[in-house]
Write a protein that holds these residues in place. Structure first.
Motif: not given
Length: 178
Positions: A71-80, A118-136
């Motif tokens: 867990t932790g806070l990830l830096a959000v970097e714009r790729k472009a 929203t975009e960054a949070s959706l990525a984190v939600l996808d990762w949390a789901r794939s990591s086995g978390h059931e609720r955030l």
């Protein structure tokens, strides 16, 4: 939506426009800028103090001392643009439970309204789901309408739990089943 990779225990997430990754020492100025932009209703321990702390040097030390974690806070970097615009990730706030971390995000004001939170949070939600978390969980001040909108878009719903602070406002507790 998000592609995720775990290098050791380090999480790296990628979306069409964003890369979510561990903080680098070179990102300290961005992190400090976030501190300077915080609403005056945010508690003092999360704002720059009268002595100017945290300084960029303080934040550089925090980044150097940070260890990869699931867990932790990830830096959000714009790729472009290749610039860091804030953070998003999961924290063990103690408000949910050990198996139910809290989603947290904060972006620089100059990029608000462009869908990055929203975009960054959706990525984190996808990762949390794939990591086995059931609720955030996510907590938000009642006056923070922009963050409340993001949480609503993500599918978080308010619970009956609130923490009232007569000076700072009410903290709302929201949750989502993954």
């Amino acid at each position: 939506m998000a592609e995720g990779a775990t290098q050791g225990r380090e999480v790296v997430l990628e979306t069409d426009r964003l890369l979510l990754r561990r903080w680098r020492v070179a990102d300290a100025a961005v992190q400090r800028e976030l501190w300077t932009e915080r609403d005056p209703r945010v508690p003092p321990h999360r704002r720059i103090d009268a002595d100017g702390h945290p300084t960029i040097a303080d934040i550089e030390e925090w980044i150097r001392a940070d260890r990869p974690s699931p867990t932790g806070l990830l830096a959000v970097e714009r790729k472009a643009a290749g610039d860091v615009i804030g953070y998003c990730g999961l924290v063990d706030s103690g408000r949910g439970s050990e198996t139910e971390p809290e989603l947290a995000f904060e972006l620089l004001r100059r990029v608000w309204g462009q869908g990055y939170a929203t975009e960054a949070s959706l990525a984190v939600l996808d990762w949390a789901r794939s990591s086995g978390h059931e609720r955030l969980w996510a907590t938000v001040w009642d006056w923070n309408t922009a963050s409340r909108r993001v949480l609503e878009k993500l599918g978080f719903t308010e619970t009956e739990r609130h923490e009232v602070d007569p000076v700072r406002g009410t903290t709302l507790f929201t949750t989502i089943r993954l």
